[in-house]
Motif scaffolding. Sequence first.
Motif, PDB file in Angstrom:
ATOM      1  N   GLY A  12      -8.630  -3.282  29.989  1.00 59.43           N
ATOM      2  CA  GLY A  12      -8.135  -4.649  30.084  1.00 59.43           C
ATOM      3  C   GLY A  12      -7.992  -5.364  28.765  1.00 59.43           C
ATOM      4  N   VAL A  13      -8.200  -4.646  27.641  1.00 57.67           N
ATOM      5  CA  VAL A  13      -8.111  -5.257  26.315  1.00 57.67           C
ATOM      6  C   VAL A  13      -7.010  -4.568  25.524  1.00 57.67           C
ATOM      7  N   THR A  14      -6.097  -5.357  24.980  1.00 58.94           N
ATOM      8  CA  THR A  14      -5.015  -4.836  24.156  1.00 58.94           C
ATOM      9  C   THR A  14      -5.212  -5.310  22.719  1.00 58.94           C
ATOM     10  N   LEU A  15      -5.163  -4.395  21.780  1.00 56.54           N
ATOM     11  CA  LEU A  15      -5.319  -4.728  20.362  1.00 56.54           C
ATOM     12  C   LEU A  15      -3.962  -5.025  19.742  1.00 56.54           C
ATOM     13  N   VAL A  16      -3.900  -6.088  18.962  1.00 55.42           N
ATOM     14  CA  VAL A  16      -2.758  -6.387  18.103  1.00 55.42           C
ATOM     15  C   VAL A  16      -3.271  -6.356  16.672  1.00 55.42           C
ATOM     16  N   ASP A  17      -2.743  -5.457  15.865  1.00 56.23           N
ATOM     17  CA  ASP A  17      -3.243  -5.314  14.497  1.00 56.23           C
ATOM     18  C   ASP A  17      -2.389  -6.153  13.536  1.00 56.23           C
ATOM     19  N   SER A  18      -2.562  -7.472  13.628  1.00 60.38           N
ATOM     20  CA  SER A  18      -1.794  -8.389  12.778  1.00 60.38           C
ATOM     21  C   SER A  18      -2.093  -8.172  11.308  1.00 60.38           C
ATOM     22  N   ALA A  19      -3.349  -7.838  10.993  1.00 60.67           N
ATOM     23  CA  ALA A  19      -3.723  -7.647   9.593  1.00 60.67           C
ATOM     24  C   ALA A  19      -2.894  -6.541   8.956  1.00 60.67           C
ATOM     25  N   GLN A  20      -2.688  -5.471   9.690  1.00 64.16           N
ATOM     26  CA  GLN A  20      -1.915  -4.356   9.156  1.00 64.16           C
ATOM     27  C   GLN A  20      -0.419  -4.636   9.230  1.00 64.16           C
ATOM     28  N   PRO A  42      -7.316 -10.104  31.706  1.00 65.97           N
ATOM     29  CA  PRO A  42      -6.964  -9.266  30.560  1.00 65.97           C
ATOM     30  C   PRO A  42      -7.058 -10.055  29.254  1.00 65.97           C
ATOM     31  N   SER A  43      -7.274  -9.330  28.167  1.00 59.79           N
ATOM     32  CA  SER A  43      -7.409  -9.961  26.847  1.00 59.79           C
ATOM     33  C   SER A  43      -6.497  -9.288  25.842  1.00 59.79           C
ATOM     34  N   VAL A  44      -5.966 -10.087  24.947  1.00 60.87           N
ATOM     35  CA  VAL A  44      -5.304  -9.586  23.741  1.00 60.87           C
ATOM     36  C   VAL A  44      -6.160 -10.030  22.567  1.00 60.87           C
ATOM     37  N   VAL A  45      -6.611  -9.088  21.770  1.00 65.28           N
ATOM     38  CA  VAL A  45      -7.445  -9.422  20.622  1.00 65.28           C
ATOM     39  C   VAL A  45      -6.744  -8.938  19.364  1.00 65.28           C
ATOM     40  N   SER A  46      -6.632  -9.842  18.395  1.00 65.99           N
ATOM     41  CA  SER A  46      -5.887  -9.538  17.175  1.00 65.99           C
ATOM     42  C   SER A  46      -6.807  -9.440  15.976  1.00 65.99           C
ATOM     43  N   THR A  47      -6.481  -8.505  15.086  1.00 64.14           N
ATOM     44  CA  THR A  47      -7.093  -8.550  13.769  1.00 64.14           C
ATOM     45  C   THR A  47      -6.527  -9.749  13.016  1.00 64.14           C
ATOM     46  N   VAL A  48      -7.148 -10.077  11.892  1.00 60.25           N
ATOM     47  CA  VAL A  48      -6.834 -11.323  11.198  1.00 60.25           C
ATOM     48  C   VAL A  48      -6.088 -11.033   9.905  1.00 60.25           C
ATOM     49  N   ALA A  49      -4.881 -11.562   9.810  1.00 56.64           N
ATOM     50  CA  ALA A  49      -4.089 -11.432   8.592  1.00 56.64           C
ATOM     51  C   ALA A  49      -4.502 -12.518   7.599  1.00 56.64           C
ATOM     52  N   VAL A  50      -4.585 -12.144   6.339  1.00 54.97           N
ATOM     53  CA  VAL A  50      -4.916 -13.110   5.286  1.00 54.97           C
ATOM     54  C   VAL A  50      -3.963 -12.911   4.122  1.00 54.97           C
TER      55      VAL A  50
END
Length: 692
Positions: free
Chosen positions: A336-344, A256-264
């Motif tokens: 199998g992929v979970t999104l984490v929206d760190s940018a938001q 499984p994967s956790v993929v995050s957007t990128v906070a800036v």
Amino acid sequence: MKLPFRTGPSWLPKLILAVVSPLAFLGTLELALRIADYGRDSRFFIADQQGPDGAYRTNPRFTELFFPASFGLKPFNFRLLKEKPAGEVRVFLIGESAAMGVPQAGFGMAPQLESILRQRFPGQVVQVYNLGITAINSHAILPIVKQAVRFDPDLLVFYMGNNEVVGPYGPSSVATERMPPLALVRASLWLKSTRIGQLLSNAMGAAAGRDRDWRGMEMFVQKSVAPDDPRLHATYRNFSANLSEMLELASQAGIPSVVSTVAVNHLDCAPFVPIETDGGRSADELFYEGRELTRSGRVEEGEQALRLALQYDALRFRADQRMNQIIREAAAGRSGVTLVDSAQALFPAGRESFFEHVHFTFEGNFRVARLLADAAGPLLFPGAGEAWDEASAEVVARDIGFSDLGRLEQWKVMNDLVTRPPFTGQSTYLEDRRYALETMDRLGERLAQGGVAKAANSVADALSSNPRAWLYLYQAKIELQRSRFQAALDALDRHDALAPEVAESMVVRAIVLAQSGKPERGLALLRSVVEKEPHYPQTYPLLASLWIAMGKASEGAADFAAWVESMPANRGIRLAYSQLLAAQGLVEEAAGQWEAVLQIVPDDERALLPYLQYLFQQNRSDEAIDRMLEAHAYNPRNFSNNDRLVQLYQQKGDKERTLEFMRDLMASGPVSEELEREYERLEAALAGGKAP
């Protein structure tokens, strides 16, 4: 007697010979180069000869696929077994410098994520391994993932997207000259992974004299990319293709994967190179408008302006809205992929989470790590439910040994970074300088009250519950500050038992030996570091200082002369060499080294100050002034140089130029109230009015 039939075309054997012979030759050459131990293993994980059977380590030469070795960029140093120990829950954190944890990886996202997961799931042996590397992008991350999935991870966590434009094969790269199609990028990387490819690359590199030292973001100042540049759209396509392949590799391996957007940092980081939008508005104007709207509570309007300001920043060190949308699209609907929206989730984020544009403070890392843990927990422990106690930042800090000492050290590292271009060109530069200096002053005051001893105790407590190699190395540095030399050596021994010995640990050991009365052993160890890691920058000034302290400056100068010849663009080696020359009274020869450094970076204060002193002593004041003006042209926000120029033109009685450089000095950092009043008086006098 003629045969009644033909056995085949007469040209077929020739064709086979023409194809097979070169392939046989290349195969033989490749084998011969490997037998001769030429070149390097290009994989991310390599067998660890220092460790137990079945141990692997991160490859310190992996980045040479993408950058000159002289850049000195390395993965985080650790060891792991390919066969996962029973009971271990293995997580790989994958990404660039923000994921790696710049400025101190040992206190960054990976150890914080591990701490939070261990607290939420007591009794579980969670190990979060840091696979991030400074300055890489998805072209470099893909081969890491290809190998990482074979090391039996329970979860992959992706936090990446800042470096697609500026990283290898991006349109603003300083390491690769062109941006070829994706297929050619992958073919090039395959070729460089062979010994033949390395032979060719090394030959070309030597011919081009590519031994530059890494100067971080300063190297990219002239690498602007406009929003309508077609190369930018190709960059988006490449990122999408690479990320999709990474997630597919994990899926095929059942991981499984956790993929995050990128906070800036949108809120407190002005554009580096602001350009105008289609409507004629400057990115800087949009930035200040968005910041004011956000701070006044009109967050949605502010977000639109701030995101547009980022899009029209032509120096692309931050993941923009399109990059984050690609991440969301890659995760959407994929099993199998979970999104984490760190940018938001982090928007609007500013100084409370970031040191500068993308690198997190301890609190910023904690915010992202907690989001990642929310997603990782159910994937790693699906039967554990969600009734866990929320980990606090204070608890995590204690668990990983973070204290005010670590915080001050982080600020000092980042201070060296952000006082250089391109940060000096930002419209927020002066307010950033004030904030940084005030923060460091406060931390320094707190540490003056026994702060180092408290930090030592914090680290010891953290190690007692979870021994970690990097933290032992950090402990050794603290004990060195306290002149507790045996304690420092003990900590280094524990580090070397858990992780491969590397240049950093060897240099710390050499300092301990030298300061504890064993300078010859320290000197020998430092020289072995040069042989093992010639591009590790801290070695050379320490060697020079030690040779001088031992009264062996001439002996050291002989070695440095050879090193300068082999690495002529390495400023650190030249500066250390100049110390040895000056210690022998060879000031003119030392001046030659300072001048060579200034040819590379005209305002390098380590060379500029002694060179100016030399020129003035030689009554060559016109040359000295020219040098100061060249340094100013290169970096108009160099505080020390502006201060010198103000004093110079005050002495000359040139009020106009004094005012000019006073203005630049005031824009370079906080100045005294007295200087501000003097500036106002001088400005009024030149305008024909009365001085206040």
